[in-house]
Design an enzyme around this catalytic site. Structure first.
Site, short mmCIF file in Angstrom:
data_model
loop_
_atom_site.label_atom_id
_atom_site.label_comp_id
_atom_site.label_asym_id
_atom_site.label_seq_id
_atom_site.Cartn_x
_atom_site.Cartn_y
_atom_site.Cartn_z
N SER A 109 0.84 -1.19 0.00
CA SER A 109 0.00 0.00 0.00
C SER A 109 0.89 1.25 0.00
O SER A 109 1.68 1.44 -0.92
CB SER A 109 -0.96 -0.03 1.20
OG SER A 109 -1.98 0.91 1.05
N GLU A 201 -2.26 -2.98 -7.47
CA GLU A 201 -3.42 -3.25 -6.62
C GLU A 201 -3.89 -1.91 -6.08
O GLU A 201 -3.16 -0.92 -6.12
CB GLU A 201 -3.06 -4.21 -5.49
CG GLU A 201 -1.99 -3.71 -4.51
CD GLU A 201 -2.54 -2.82 -3.41
OE1 GLU A 201 -3.71 -2.95 -3.02
OE2 GLU A 201 -1.78 -1.93 -2.95
N HIS A 271 -5.20 -5.64 -0.67
CA HIS A 271 -5.97 -5.34 0.53
C HIS A 271 -7.11 -6.33 0.78
O HIS A 271 -8.28 -5.95 0.93
CB HIS A 271 -6.54 -3.93 0.44
CG HIS A 271 -5.53 -2.84 0.54
ND1 HIS A 271 -4.75 -2.45 -0.54
CD2 HIS A 271 -5.17 -2.04 1.56
CE1 HIS A 271 -3.95 -1.45 -0.16
NE2 HIS A 271 -4.20 -1.19 1.11
#
Length: 309
Positions: A109, A201, A271
């Site tokens: 992330s 992602e 996630h």
């Protein structure tokens, strides 16, 4: 690229919090798990600090990261969580000693910033579960992180998707969180995407925002020059005031419509509770057929019996 040494039982891993804040007690399960793996754990002095949306001031967060880099006992640095803030401290940290004493930096992330910085230094890093999330992911996710840290590398095989582009490729793995990749366009440590396998992602983004990013990557030439595209979990995608007409797969395929390399969807990394570990900067082979997708890391591997003895 330089690959840090795989861990051994008795090694020390540091937990730092370079982005968003965490609460007291939120690391307990991670510490217990890491100890069960035979690792010693050091916690950054400022890990539980809070300064607005950050885990302490820029100075405090950078100081913890620098201390973990400089500590000769520390063999790996595990980020506590993502959120936002890594980009604010990246140029406050001196990474030069890692060239001679490389260590694994672990996270995903917002931690994509660190992966890109490590890539600019030709040092591999680990895209995987962070400390705060140890209790929220599957046992398979934690086993995946354990195995990669200790050098037991498995091929990852998944079912194919009707949206996939079939084919084979090999290349160095780059990427991470798509929004963070977009935010790093033009910085001096931006990834070199040429002939690389790109992994992406994201979480809780608007469909039109994803389209904007993909169109940027298309028109800047990045998507034309990569070797392959692996799309991880795109969780919580949503509409804005006006409903977007296309799915996430259609948005991405529209941006790569003239490309001939393999494109893979639904890769289990990102996630979600199944978050498979990847080595950013390692060489991978990607095979996408009508029946199965095989994603294989080509780094030197250790046998499991070596770490159990």
């Amino acid at each position: 690229m330089i690959r840090p040494d795989f861990l051994q039982k008795g090694d020390t891993i540091a937990i730092v919090c370079p982005s968003g804040p965490i609460k007291e007690g939120s690391l307990d399960f991670a510490i217990e798990t890491l100890n069960s793996w035979g690792l010693q754990v050091k916690i950054g002095k400022n890990v539980f600090n809070r300064y607005g949306v950050f885990a302490g001031t820029d100075e405090e967060r950078a100081a913890d990261f620098q201390e973990a880099i400089d500590d000769k006992e520390v063999k790996a640095i595990l980020c506590a969580r993502g959120g936002y803030g890594a980009i604010r401290i990246i140029n406050r940290i001196d990474f030069s000693s890692l060239i001679f004493n490389p260590k694994w930096i672990i996270g995903f992330s917002d931690i994509t910033v660190f992966h890109s910085r490590m890539s600019s230094l030709d040092i591999q890093s680990i895209h995987g579960v962070m400390a705060k999330g140890f209790g929220n992911v599957t046992s398979k996710s934690l086993q995946s992180l354990h195995d990669v840290l200790f050098g037991v590398i498995h091929n990852i095989q998944i079912a194919t998707s009707k949206f996939n582009h079939l084919g084979k490729c090999k290349g160095q793995l780059v990427g991470g969180n798509l929004s963070m990749l977009y935010s790093m366009r033009g910085v001096d440590f931006e990834y070199d995407y040429n002939d690389k396998i790109l992994f992406i992602e994201d979480l809780n983004e608007y469909f039109y925002h994803i389209d904007r990013i993909m169109q940027n990557l298309k028109h800047s030439g990045i998507l034309q020059n990569i070797a392959g595209l692996v799309v991880g979990t795109m969780s919580g995608m949503r509409n804005g005031t006006d409903e977007y007409s296309g799915s996430i797969e259609e948005i991405i395929l529209d941006a790569v419509d003239d490309c001939t390399y393999p494109v893979v969807f639904n890769f289990p990394s990102g996630h979600e509770d199944l978050n498979q570990t990847l080595i950013i900067g390692a060489e991978y082979s990607l095979t996408c057929s009508n029946d199965i997708v095989d994603f294989s890391c080509m780094t030197n591997k250790r046998k499991r019996k070596e770490i159990l003895s």
